[in-house]
Design an enzyme around this catalytic site. Structure first.
Site, PDB file in Angstrom:
ATOM      1  N   TYR A   1      65.996   5.989 -26.919  1.00 42.42           N
ATOM      2  CA  TYR A   1      67.302   6.451 -26.459  1.00 42.42           C
ATOM      3  C   TYR A   1      67.274   7.974 -26.416  1.00 42.42           C
ATOM      4  O   TYR A   1      67.213   8.630 -27.456  1.00 42.42           O
ATOM      5  CB  TYR A   1      68.372   5.961 -27.440  1.00 42.42           C
ATOM      6  CG  TYR A   1      69.807   6.073 -26.959  1.00 42.42           C
ATOM      7  CD1 TYR A   1      70.308   7.250 -26.421  1.00 42.42           C
ATOM      8  CD2 TYR A   1      70.673   4.989 -27.070  1.00 42.42           C
ATOM      9  CE1 TYR A   1      71.619   7.348 -25.996  1.00 42.42           C
ATOM     10  CE2 TYR A   1      71.994   5.074 -26.654  1.00 42.42           C
ATOM     11  CZ  TYR A   1      72.457   6.263 -26.119  1.00 42.42           C
ATOM     12  OH  TYR A   1      73.767   6.346 -25.711  1.00 42.42           O
TER      13      TYR A   1
ATOM     14  N   ASP B   1      79.907  10.016 -32.541  1.00 39.64           N
ATOM     15  CA  ASP B   1      80.788   9.635 -31.441  1.00 39.64           C
ATOM     16  C   ASP B   1      81.939  10.611 -31.255  1.00 39.64           C
ATOM     17  O   ASP B   1      82.487  11.160 -32.211  1.00 39.64           O
ATOM     18  CB  ASP B   1      81.341   8.226 -31.679  1.00 39.64           C
ATOM     19  CG  ASP B   1      80.242   7.176 -31.561  1.00 39.64           C
ATOM     20  OD1 ASP B   1      79.534   7.208 -30.535  1.00 39.64           O
ATOM     21  OD2 ASP B   1      80.092   6.366 -32.475  1.00 39.64           O
TER      22      ASP B   1
ATOM     23  N   GLU C   1      75.141  -2.758 -25.046  1.00 41.27           N
ATOM     24  CA  GLU C   1      75.182  -2.277 -26.428  1.00 41.27           C
ATOM     25  C   GLU C   1      76.546  -2.613 -27.002  1.00 41.27           C
ATOM     26  O   GLU C   1      77.581  -2.246 -26.425  1.00 41.27           O
ATOM     27  CB  GLU C   1      74.982  -0.763 -26.474  1.00 41.27           C
ATOM     28  CG  GLU C   1      73.558  -0.309 -26.228  1.00 41.27           C
ATOM     29  CD  GLU C   1      73.433   1.206 -26.317  1.00 41.27           C
ATOM     30  OE1 GLU C   1      72.344   1.718 -26.044  1.00 41.27           O
ATOM     31  OE2 GLU C   1      74.443   1.870 -26.643  1.00 41.27           O
TER      32      GLU C   1
END
Length: 266
Positions: free
Chosen positions: A174, A60, A49
């Protein structure tokens, strides 16, 4: 069939989990990033990725936020990341997934981004903050250019949302292991295997687990019930520590080899 779909199918047939390695493109610079991607592939990463740096990476944690800032300060752009993909494709067939947020892609232009991503050699895209309900326009464009679209599901996802994602996702699903942001953790969150089971009840797509997965023992546990594991912050932290020094590549190779060995548990 993209390289991503082909590789995950091969691993499923072999009874082996997938190791997906995340790094931020352009950290510490695009030239070194190209070498890092090739080193990860050579060391055993099944899929890579590539994070396209964004100034407001809401999903994040501190490690990837800092790597995004380093990449942006080094002058990394969306076009520059696509150039990196083109460089990697000259010598490697490792599946590449671009991971970013909707804003940079919308700014670039959905059609142009999908066209350029596919032509340079990307296999799939993760737009972290794109909801399944608002993904129609992107999905049409991505499918037209042969790109997989990967969606995220989290512990807070309802069964209704899981079924919605299962209907439109491609490549893999995911599975976010915990609520909160990315980052290294000492232990995996509880309840991940149950979440994977709920997702698998709605789709035959591979289900890969990320967020907080950073050690071989985490990968080994995840691959006992899921189709693979995504490791990001641990690699990003290593890049931050060693920069573009020669030692970086031996350290990365050692870490990836240990993580990959842990996927062979089935």
């Amino acid at each position: 069939m993209t390289r991503l779909v082909k590789r995950l199918a091969e691993l499923r047939t072999a009874g082996e989990g997938a190791l997906v390695c995340f790094v931020t493109a352009g950290d510490p610079d695009l030239q070194t990033s190209t070498k890092i991607v090739l080193a990860l592939a050579q060391a055993g990463a099944d899929v890579i990725e590539l994070g396209i740096p964004f100034s407001d990476p809401i999903a994040d944690g501190p490690s990837i936020q800092a790597s995004s800032m380093r990449a942006l300060l080094a002058g990394t752009t969306v076009r520059g990341v696509l150039g990196l993909v083109r460089e990697v494709r000259k010598t490697s067939d490792v599946p590449l997934v671009l991971m970013t947020y909707y804003n940079p892609v919308q700014r670039y232009g959905l059609e142009q981004f999908a066209c350029d991503a596919a032509n340079t050699g990307a296999d799939g895209v993760i737009l972290t903050d794109l909801t399944v309900e608002e993904s129609g326009e992107w999905k049409k464009v991505a499918e037209r250019h042969g790109l997989n679209t990967i969606f995220l599901l989290a512990p807070t996802s309802t069964d209704i949302r899981i079924r919605k994602v299962a209907k439109v996702a491609s490549g893999f699903v995911y599975c976010v292991s915990r609520t909160g942001v990315t980052g290294e953790r000492t232990e995996l969150a509880s309840g991940v295997s149950e979440l994977v089971a709920r997702i698998k009840a709605s789709t035959d797509l591979p289900v890969l687990v990320g967020f907080g997965v950073s050690k071989p023992e985490h990968v080994r546990e995840v691959c006992s019930y899921a189709d693979g594991a995504v490791v990001g912050s641990a690699l990003v932290n290593l890049i931050a520590e060693y920069g573009s020094s020669a030692e970086l590549f031996s350290r990365l190779s050692k870490m990836v080899a240990e993580l990959k060995a842990a996927t062979k548990v089935k």
